[in-house]
Design an enzyme around this catalytic site. Structure first.
Site, PDB file in Angstrom:
ATOM      1  N   GLU B  55       0.839  -1.201   0.000  1.00  0.00           N
ATOM      2  CA  GLU B  55       0.000   0.000   0.000  1.00  0.00           C
ATOM      3  C   GLU B  55       0.875   1.253   0.000  1.00  0.00           C
ATOM      4  O   GLU B  55       0.575   2.242  -0.688  1.00  0.00           O
ATOM      5  CB  GLU B  55      -0.909   0.040   1.241  1.00  0.00           C
ATOM      6  CG  GLU B  55      -1.897  -1.108   1.353  1.00  0.00           C
ATOM      7  CD  GLU B  55      -1.336  -2.266   2.174  1.00  0.00           C
ATOM      8  OE1 GLU B  55      -0.137  -2.589   2.015  1.00  0.00           O
ATOM      9  OE2 GLU B  55      -2.092  -2.846   2.963  1.00  0.00           O
ATOM     10  N   CYS B 105      -2.686  -3.940   7.107  1.00  0.00           N
ATOM     11  CA  CYS B 105      -2.292  -4.282   8.476  1.00  0.00           C
ATOM     12  C   CYS B 105      -2.752  -3.199   9.423  1.00  0.00           C
ATOM     13  O   CYS B 105      -2.853  -2.026   9.070  1.00  0.00           O
ATOM     14  CB  CYS B 105      -0.785  -4.487   8.567  1.00  0.00           C
ATOM     15  SG  CYS B 105       0.145  -2.956   8.346  1.00  0.00           S
TER      16      CYS B 105
END
Lengths: 336, 336
Positions: B55, B105
């Protein structure tokens, strides 16, 4: 990963490969339309001779992405789409880039000329991977340049050449490909391919001018060699055999509208443009200098059994691959 | 071809696969950033443990696409990029969609939490292929939803599961893969792979906790089994052999900082998380119920020679493939 001309051209090439051979006698061509720098509007291909060219399919899809309810939706034939876009493009394409794997055609054949359509709708840039080799269709680049459209030539040219290679060969003589099916470990014993792969093989037969098969395979397997899985046309068959005597009850002799030649003269192949070879591995050795492609279907099993190719040495370049269901299809070009 | 969520997620998956195993002990993850409906700004992946997550790489690349000279260019570590984007995102991402193969995450490990970064920069939508299975990192979806970010879950979930599968296995026990190299027709005789493929194999060795190899291969080939092609770490080796006596001059015994076990107890494998098997085809048969993947390198030749797999029956699913130079790499998952 870089998002650049090569990235978009790769999408066009991959789309075109899905219809390789199925466009015969036309070349397989793909087209991508990008708005601004990287807004991807359409990834399309030419699908079958007589159907719209890749550019036409892609321009239609791109326009509909912004105008989903436009009347263009109802236009199906190449003529209809050309005519409609020429009158109703609303300058939509002026900030678009058009990626096409082959120079847009410049002549009016079964469909109107793509170069003319592009000239009118005026995209910001047309990026072309490979110039045309068909003398009748050539001149598209000049038509675009004369209309002051920016033209880029040669992006991924080697890949576009490989895509175009069957067309180049059948346009100037014969293109010969060998269809093989095996497991991961090279076993060819028993039934290898699943139904979707078999249907693909029948689609290839439907397009082929001639199927070449070895006499021993005919005697042993007693095949039909038609295109029944897709309700297609059964190709003419040449049985390669010195011994001209065959049991007349073998099904391939009873398929309507098909010629069967029994011969051991491979020069006869030169009378045909698209030739598919199936089934006999000694033919692979005999044809080693004439063969253009192997189309290899791989079922992902490791399986006990005979590997018939253990006595042949040949080098190939993998030029494309794809999935058919759970199986792989690999397009291999013989290295000289 | 449809340009939809699946299309963009496929780009993210393919990018992630390029780094499969190289991210060990982290999972391979890919991320694509799209502005508006289909303006593709970035296709990135997580590349190595300790380096920025997918990301972060993708958000950085996407922002730089519009602000090529921004100071962000100079930010390299995950912390630096996180901090910079949190303060300087200028609402750039508000009309962006972020496609990520794994739930972002939610915990602060070696790098700050991606869910937190996304929460602050507020993309229009986050499309996630597979939820996280790591209990420490879980909760990213809830963090996003609590921040009123639209979340889509399950796009191409099966493919994302296959990508994640090695991570799932080594996280809960052992992941065992078998490296094979062969020609198109399954021949394994002589040197098969070219240098780029060899370097890839050495990169896999560098990451593996243990290499398993058969005793006969060690006696015959006298290998080194290090990672010299990439100047990497030589893995520990287990030689599978009932007979414990080996010529001490075999190079593999003299590689520094490596343990060598000689054993015929396969339960010892359970002490390791990432296990690479090379070279002995009877090991394939012995491990058939324990094996997770085969990594198959295919050189596109038809070549005379021994096919060692003619006595084994196993079924696989092709879950990914790629090129290494002119050769193919195919990732095969054993079917139960």
């Amino acid at each position: 990963m870089k998002i650049n001309d090569e990235f978009f051209m790769k999408l066009a090439l991959d789309e075109a490969w899905k219809y390789q051979f199925l466009t015969y006698p036309n070349p397989a061509v793909g087209c991508v339309v990008v708005k601004g720098e990287s807004e991807i509007l359409a990834i399309e291909a030419h699908k079958e001779a007589g159907m719209p060219h890749a550019e036409v399919n892609a321009l239609k899809a791109a326009f509909l992405k912004y105008h989903p309810n436009d009347l263009l939706k109802t236009k199906k034939t190449s003529n209809e789409i050309h005519e409609y876009l020429i009158s109703n493009h609303k300058d939509f394409f002026n900030d678009c880039k058009v990626y096409v794997t082959l120079e847009p055609c410049n002549h009016i054949g079964k469909t109107p000329a793509c170069a003319n359509l592009l000239k009118v709708i005026k995209p910001k840039k047309v990026i072309i991977a490979h110039e045309d080799i068909n003398k009748e269709a050539i001149g598209g680049i000049n038509t675009l340049k004369d209309a002051n459209i920016d033209v880029g030539l040669g992006c991924m040219k080697k890949d576009a050449y490989n895509l175009l290679y069957p067309f180049i060969k059948w346009n100037s003589g014969s293109f010969i490909f060998y269809k093989m099916a095996q497991t991961l470990n090279g076993s060819i014993e028993g039934q290898i391919s699943e139904n979707r792969a078999k249907a693909y093989v029948h689609a290839l037969r439907d397009k082929s001018d001639l199927m070449l098969i070895g006499g021993n395979t005919v005697r042993t397997d007693r095949p039909t060699l038609d295109a029944r899985y897709i309700a297609g046309r059964a190709p003419n068959v040449m049985i390669y055999s010195k011994n001209k005597i065959f049991d007349n009850k073998i099904p391939l002799f009873h398929v309507p509208n098909r010629d069967v030649i029994i011969s051991d003269d491979l020069f006869k192949l030169l009378d045909y443009k698209l030739i598919m070879v199936e089934g006999t591995y000694n033919l692979l050795d005999i044809l080693r200098e004439k063969l253009d492609f192997i189309i290899l279907l791989i079922n992902p099993k490791i399986k006990k059994g005979l590997n018939a190719l253990n006595e042949i040495d040949m080098d190939f370049e993998i030029i494309h691959e794809n999935y058919i269901g759970n199986e792989k299809i690999v397009f291999l070009k013989r290295k000289n």
